[in-house]
Design an enzyme around this catalytic site. Structure first.
Site, PDB file in Angstrom:
ATOM      1  N   ASN A   9      50.268  45.549 -29.939  1.00 28.70           N
ATOM      2  CA  ASN A   9      49.932  44.900 -28.666  1.00 28.70           C
ATOM      3  C   ASN A   9      48.517  45.343 -28.283  1.00 28.70           C
ATOM      4  O   ASN A   9      48.324  46.472 -27.839  1.00 28.70           O
ATOM      5  CB  ASN A   9      50.960  45.343 -27.602  1.00 28.70           C
ATOM      6  CG  ASN A   9      50.589  44.849 -26.209  1.00 28.70           C
ATOM      7  OD1 ASN A   9      49.748  43.971 -26.051  1.00 28.70           O
ATOM      8  ND2 ASN A   9      51.225  45.428 -25.199  1.00 28.70           N
ATOM      9  N   TRP A  10      47.577  44.432 -28.469  1.00 26.63           N
ATOM     10  CA  TRP A  10      46.174  44.793 -28.207  1.00 26.63           C
ATOM     11  C   TRP A  10      45.875  44.939 -26.714  1.00 26.63           C
ATOM     12  O   TRP A  10      44.833  45.441 -26.346  1.00 26.63           O
ATOM     13  CB  TRP A  10      45.228  43.718 -28.771  1.00 26.63           C
ATOM     14  CG  TRP A  10      45.177  43.618 -30.255  1.00 26.63           C
ATOM     15  CD1 TRP A  10      45.899  44.330 -31.168  1.00 26.63           C
ATOM     16  CD2 TRP A  10      44.339  42.733 -31.010  1.00 26.63           C
ATOM     17  NE1 TRP A  10      45.561  43.941 -32.440  1.00 26.63           N
ATOM     18  CE2 TRP A  10      44.604  42.954 -32.375  1.00 26.63           C
ATOM     19  CE3 TRP A  10      43.391  41.763 -30.670  1.00 26.63           C
ATOM     20  CZ2 TRP A  10      43.953  42.260 -33.386  1.00 26.63           C
ATOM     21  CZ3 TRP A  10      42.740  41.058 -31.675  1.00 26.63           C
ATOM     22  CH2 TRP A  10      43.020  41.308 -33.026  1.00 26.63           C
ATOM     23  N   LYS A  11      46.772  44.451 -25.883  1.00 27.18           N
ATOM     24  CA  LYS A  11      46.537  44.424 -24.425  1.00 27.18           C
ATOM     25  C   LYS A  11      45.198  43.717 -24.153  1.00 27.18           C
ATOM     26  O   LYS A  11      44.817  42.826 -24.898  1.00 27.18           O
ATOM     27  CB  LYS A  11      46.579  45.827 -23.830  1.00 27.18           C
ATOM     28  CG  LYS A  11      47.819  46.608 -24.283  1.00 27.18           C
ATOM     29  CD  LYS A  11      48.102  47.804 -23.442  1.00 27.18           C
ATOM     30  CE  LYS A  11      49.232  48.601 -24.066  1.00 27.18           C
ATOM     31  NZ  LYS A  11      49.841  49.549 -23.169  1.00 27.18           N
ATOM     32  N   HIS A  97      56.677  42.792 -20.674  1.00 26.38           N
ATOM     33  CA  HIS A  97      56.044  44.097 -20.863  1.00 26.38           C
ATOM     34  C   HIS A  97      55.976  44.815 -19.513  1.00 26.38           C
ATOM     35  O   HIS A  97      55.774  44.184 -18.481  1.00 26.38           O
ATOM     36  CB  HIS A  97      54.640  43.916 -21.451  1.00 26.38           C
ATOM     37  CG  HIS A  97      54.051  45.208 -21.901  1.00 26.38           C
ATOM     38  ND1 HIS A  97      53.460  46.084 -21.020  1.00 26.38           N
ATOM     39  CD2 HIS A  97      53.995  45.790 -23.124  1.00 26.38           C
ATOM     40  CE1 HIS A  97      53.053  47.148 -21.699  1.00 26.38           C
ATOM     41  NE2 HIS A  97      53.365  46.998 -22.974  1.00 26.38           N
ATOM     42  N   GLU A  99      53.761  46.417 -18.081  1.00 26.70           N
ATOM     43  CA  GLU A  99      52.533  46.187 -17.293  1.00 26.70           C
ATOM     44  C   GLU A  99      52.623  44.858 -16.545  1.00 26.70           C
ATOM     45  O   GLU A  99      52.105  44.715 -15.448  1.00 26.70           O
ATOM     46  CB  GLU A  99      51.305  46.248 -18.216  1.00 26.70           C
ATOM     47  CG  GLU A  99      51.037  47.697 -18.642  1.00 26.70           C
ATOM     48  CD  GLU A  99      50.427  47.866 -20.013  1.00 26.70           C
ATOM     49  OE1 GLU A  99      49.858  46.910 -20.568  1.00 26.70           O
ATOM     50  OE2 GLU A  99      50.537  48.989 -20.560  1.00 26.70           O
ATOM     51  N   GLU A 169      61.177  49.930 -24.199  1.00 24.18           N
ATOM     52  CA  GLU A 169      59.958  50.681 -23.933  1.00 24.18           C
ATOM     53  C   GLU A 169      60.124  51.488 -22.644  1.00 24.18           C
ATOM     54  O   GLU A 169      59.908  50.951 -21.549  1.00 24.18           O
ATOM     55  CB  GLU A 169      58.776  49.724 -23.771  1.00 24.18           C
ATOM     56  CG  GLU A 169      58.483  48.892 -24.999  1.00 24.18           C
ATOM     57  CD  GLU A 169      57.024  48.473 -25.032  1.00 24.18           C
ATOM     58  OE1 GLU A 169      56.335  48.859 -25.983  1.00 24.18           O
ATOM     59  OE2 GLU A 169      56.572  47.795 -24.102  1.00 24.18           O
ATOM     60  N   GLY A 175      51.585  54.479 -22.987  1.00 25.99           N
ATOM     61  CA  GLY A 175      50.192  54.844 -22.741  1.00 25.99           C
ATOM     62  C   GLY A 175      50.032  56.225 -22.122  1.00 25.99           C
ATOM     63  O   GLY A 175      48.955  56.581 -21.657  1.00 25.99           O
ATOM     64  N   SER A 215      53.877  55.269 -26.780  1.00 24.36           N
ATOM     65  CA  SER A 215      53.101  56.339 -27.430  1.00 24.36           C
ATOM     66  C   SER A 215      53.558  56.616 -28.858  1.00 24.36           C
ATOM     67  O   SER A 215      53.604  57.768 -29.303  1.00 24.36           O
ATOM     68  CB  SER A 215      53.130  57.622 -26.583  1.00 24.36           C
ATOM     69  OG  SER A 215      52.567  57.374 -25.315  1.00 24.36           O
ATOM     70  N   GLY A 236      51.030  50.034 -28.745  1.00 18.22           N
ATOM     71  CA  GLY A 236      49.887  49.702 -27.891  1.00 18.22           C
ATOM     72  C   GLY A 236      48.624  50.358 -28.409  1.00 18.22           C
ATOM     73  O   GLY A 236      47.980  49.868 -29.341  1.00 18.22           O
ATOM     74  N   GLY A 237      48.274  51.499 -27.803  1.00 22.51           N
ATOM     75  CA  GLY A 237      47.014  52.183 -28.129  1.00 22.51           C
ATOM     76  C   GLY A 237      46.736  52.327 -29.622  1.00 22.51           C
ATOM     77  O   GLY A 237      45.630  52.030 -30.081  1.00 22.51           O
TER      78      GLY A 237
HETATM   79  C1  PEP Z   1      52.835  48.992 -25.351  1.00 29.36           C
HETATM   80  O1  PEP Z   1      51.837  48.590 -24.772  1.00 29.36           O
HETATM   81  O2  PEP Z   1      53.773  48.234 -25.560  1.00 29.36           O
HETATM   82  C2  PEP Z   1      52.880  50.406 -25.745  1.00 29.36           C
HETATM   83  C3  PEP Z   1      53.984  50.873 -26.275  1.00 29.36           C
HETATM   84  O3  PEP Z   1      51.747  51.149 -25.525  1.00 29.36           O
HETATM   85  P1  PEP Z   1      51.422  52.595 -26.143  1.00 29.36           P
HETATM   86  O4  PEP Z   1      51.796  52.543 -27.598  1.00 29.36           O
HETATM   87  O5  PEP Z   1      49.951  52.769 -25.933  1.00 29.36           O
HETATM   88  O6  PEP Z   1      52.255  53.589 -25.390  1.00 29.36           O
END
Ligand code: PEP
Length: 252
Positions: A9-11, A97, A99, A169, A175, A215, A236-237
């Site tokens: 997920n590039w966000k 998600h 966010e 999640e 994050g 994470s 994500g990251g």
């Molecule tokens: C996500 O955005 O779905 C996510 C899991 O982010 P991260 O891996 O950065 O915690």
């Protein structure tokens, strides 16, 4: 055997040019060294979708969006519909998600509407949910997750469930650098699979991919993915660093 999936997920990151360059390099890697058992999905911002669709057309990497509109079409300035996403060549869309839930007040009822529109448009939905820190600390995480599934997803008929990927999640892990332990992830994934079984039967539950997100990185991916009910990850990251993303795919 059910599918293993790693979705990046590039966000809201990367210019068009940066995103296309990144996708080209990930696609080239998986064309030379196929991901084996895992399906790799890149979930990009809307602007990248047509360009990345062209880059990944050999089929080694799949493509998804990160959100879709809650209406099918019409006077909704600034919105992008599921049908429009499908027309770019994408196969997936992330719905729910954390966010979107927290910054844009998306509730389970709205997310259910988006999920139905996504499936009706021919997309598969990666349906995300999870508890916040206070809910985990209060011990209400199972109740919260059940409610999110009941209201957001479990209105679908069983025939539609093979177009769903579930992504647990925990919000406190997204994050933040905090990761659910493999035991915490397994405990919740097993519970979720049990809920799917109760509602849709054993066959559906057995084939349902349940991804972990929060994470996830090269150093913890293998241990998380070794758990029997963890079928991969939503990343994500770490999906923004090619080496890390590839290492996570290879951990599957
Ligand atoms: C996500 O955005 O779905 C996510 C899991 O982010 P991260 O891996 O950065 O915690």
């Amino acid at each position: 055997m059910r599918k293993k999936i790693v979705a990046g997920n590039w966000k809201m990151n990367m210019s068009l040019e940066e995103g296309l360059r990144f996708a080209r390099s990930v696609d080239q890697y998986f064309r030379e060294k196929p991901a084996g058992k895992a399906e790799v999905i890149l979930c990009t911002p809307f602007i990248h979708l047509p360009g990345v669709a062209e880059i990944v057309k050999s089929g080694k990497v799949a493509l998804g969006a990160q959100n879709c509109a809650s209406e099918a079409s019409g006077a909704y300035t600034g919105e992008v519909s599921a049908f429009m996403i499908k027309s770019t060549g994408a196969q997936y869309v992330i719905i729910g998600h954390s966010e979107r839930r927290s910054y844009y007040n998306e509730n389970d009822k709205l997310l259910n509407k988006k999920t139905v529109l996504a499936l009706n448009s021919g997309l598969k939905a990666i349906f995300c949910f999870g508890e916040v820190k206070e809910e985990r600390e209060a011990g209400t995480h199972f109740i919260i997750v059940k409610r999110q599934l009941d209201e957001g997803l479990f209105t679908l008929p069983v025939e539609e469930m093979n177009k769903i990927v579930i992504a647990y999640e925990p919000v406190w892990a997204i994050g933040t650098g905090l990761t659910a332990t493999p035991e915490q992830a397994q405990e919740m994934h097993q519970y979720i699979r049990g809920l799917v079984k109760e509602k849709y039967g054993n066959d559906c539950a057995k084939q349902m991919p349940i991804l972990y997100g929060g994470s996830c990185k090269p150093s913890n991916a293998a241990e998380l993915f070794s758990k029997p009910d963890v079928d991969g990850g939503l990343i994500g990251g770490a999906s923004l660093k090619k080496e890390d993303f590839i290492a996570i795919v290879e951990a599957v």
